[in-house]
Design an enzyme around this catalytic site. Structure first.
Site, PDB file in Angstrom:
ATOM      1  N   HIS A 153      45.442  25.334  40.500  1.00 35.79           N
ATOM      2  CA  HIS A 153      44.925  24.294  38.896  1.00 35.79           C
ATOM      3  C   HIS A 153      44.002  25.742  38.927  1.00 35.79           C
ATOM      4  CE1 HIS A 153      42.824  21.489  37.466  1.00 35.79           C
ATOM      5  NE2 HIS A 153      44.105  21.110  36.896  1.00 35.79           N
ATOM      6  N   LYS A 190      43.426  28.597  36.331  1.00 35.96           N
ATOM      7  CA  LYS A 190      43.259  29.387  35.143  1.00 35.96           C
ATOM      8  C   LYS A 190      43.010  30.501  35.152  1.00 35.96           C
ATOM      9  CE  LYS A 190      42.825  24.173  34.355  1.00 35.96           C
ATOM     10  NZ  LYS A 190      42.432  24.052  35.808  1.00 35.96           N
ATOM     11  N   ASP A 217      45.181  45.024  32.316  1.00 35.86           N
ATOM     12  CA  ASP A 217      45.022  46.240  32.444  1.00 35.86           C
ATOM     13  C   ASP A 217      44.519  46.046  33.504  1.00 35.86           C
ATOM     14  OD1 ASP A 217      46.510  46.829  30.109  1.00 35.86           O
ATOM     15  OD2 ASP A 217      44.907  46.621  28.777  1.00 35.86           O
TER      16      ASP A 217
END
Length: 234
Positions: free
Chosen positions: A176, A178, A183
Site C-alpha cells: 500500500h 505511495k 534522481d
C-alpha cells in the site's frame, strides 16, 4: 490557463522560435524574482511544453528551431529551480489537479532515474508522462500491488509492454505504499494514489521533499521491496 509575467514573456518569445541573449537574460531575471514559488516555476516549465504542443497540434512537420527554443527555455527554468532543491518541502492536496501536476512536473525534470512504489496507477495523464520520461532514456522501475495490476483502467500492463521494468508484491496483504524517488534527490510521498478519482474526488495529499536522510530511508525500503517482489508479466 492562467497568465503570469513569465508565461506571457515565453509566449511572446516563441513567436519567432528564438530566445535571444537579451531575452534569455530578461527571462532569468523574471525567474529569479525572490517572490516566485517553486510551484510557479513548475507551472512555467509545464507551460513551455504546452506552448509548443498547442502550436503543432494537427501539424505533421516540426520546425527544429521550435525545439531549440523549448530546450533553451526549459534549461533556463531548471537553473532557476535549482535554488529550491535544498529548501523546504512542498505539500500538495486534492481534490484538484495539484498533486498530479506536481508529479508530472517531477517526471519531466528527471535527469537519470525514477523509482516508483505505488498501490496502483490508472491516471492516463501520469501514465503517458511516465512513458515519455522512459522514452527520454530515464531509467524507471515500478513496484506495485498484484491485486491492482489487472483492474480496469490500470496502466501497469501498458507500461510493462512498452519495456518498463515492473515488479509486483505477491504477499496476502496489500503493498500500500505511495512514494517515488527522482534522481535520488527528490521524494514524493503521501496518501495520493496516481489515479483520476484521487484527483477528482478524494481528499488526498503528497509531500515533495529534498531531505537527504529521508530519501535514503525510502531508498532502502524500495531496494528491499525490489528484491522481495516478482517480475510482472503482462
Amino acid at each position: 490557463m492562467r497568465k503570469t509575467k513569465i508565461t506571457s514573456f515565453m509566449e511572446e518569445s516563441f513567436k519567432n522560435f528564438h530566445l535571444s541573449g537579451e531575452e534569455k537574460s530578461e527571462l532569468k531575471e523574471l525567474l529569479n524574482d525572490p517572490g516566485n514559488t517553486f510551484e510557479e516555476l513548475n507551472y512555467a516549465r509545464n507551460r513551455a511544453f504546452d506552448v509548443v504542443n498547442e502550436y503543432y497540434r494537427g501539424c505533421e512537420n516540426i520546425n527544429p528551431l521550435s525545439l531549440k527554443w523549448l530546450e533553451n527555455v526549459v534549461k533556463t527554468i531548471d537553473n532557476a529551480r535549482e535554488r529550491f532543491y535544498s529548501e523546504a518541502s512542498e505539500a500538495y492536496f486534492s481534490p484538484g489537479d495539484d498533486c498530479a501536476n506536481a508529479i508530472i512536473s517531477l517526471l519531466r525534470t528527471a535527469h537519470s532515474s525514477v523509482d516508483i512504489c505505488l498501490f496502483t496507477i490508472s491516471d492516463d495523464n501520469i501514465g503517458r508522462e511516465i512513458m515519455e520520461t522512459y522514452d527520454r532514456g530515464i531509467k524507471i522501475r515500478i513496484i506495485t500491488d498484484n491485486d491492482k495490476t489487472n483492474d480496469r483502467g490500470s496502466d501497469i500492463g501498458y507500461l510493462s509492454r512498452k519495456g518498463i521494468h515492473i515488479k509486483m508484491d505477491t504477499s496476502p496483504s496489500f503493498m500500500h505504499h505511495k512514494f517515488a524517488i527522482f534522481d535520488d534527490r527528490r521524494l514524493v510521498n503521501g496518501s495520493f494514489n496516481w489515479t483520476r478519482s484521487a484527483s477528482k474526488y478524494n481528499s488526498e495529499n503528497i509531500v515533495v521533499s529534498y531531505e537527504k536522510g529521508l530519501i535514503a530511508q525510502f531508498r532502502n525500503m524500495f531496494e528491499k521491496l525490489w528484491l522481495e517482489c516478482v517480475n510482472f508479466k503482462g
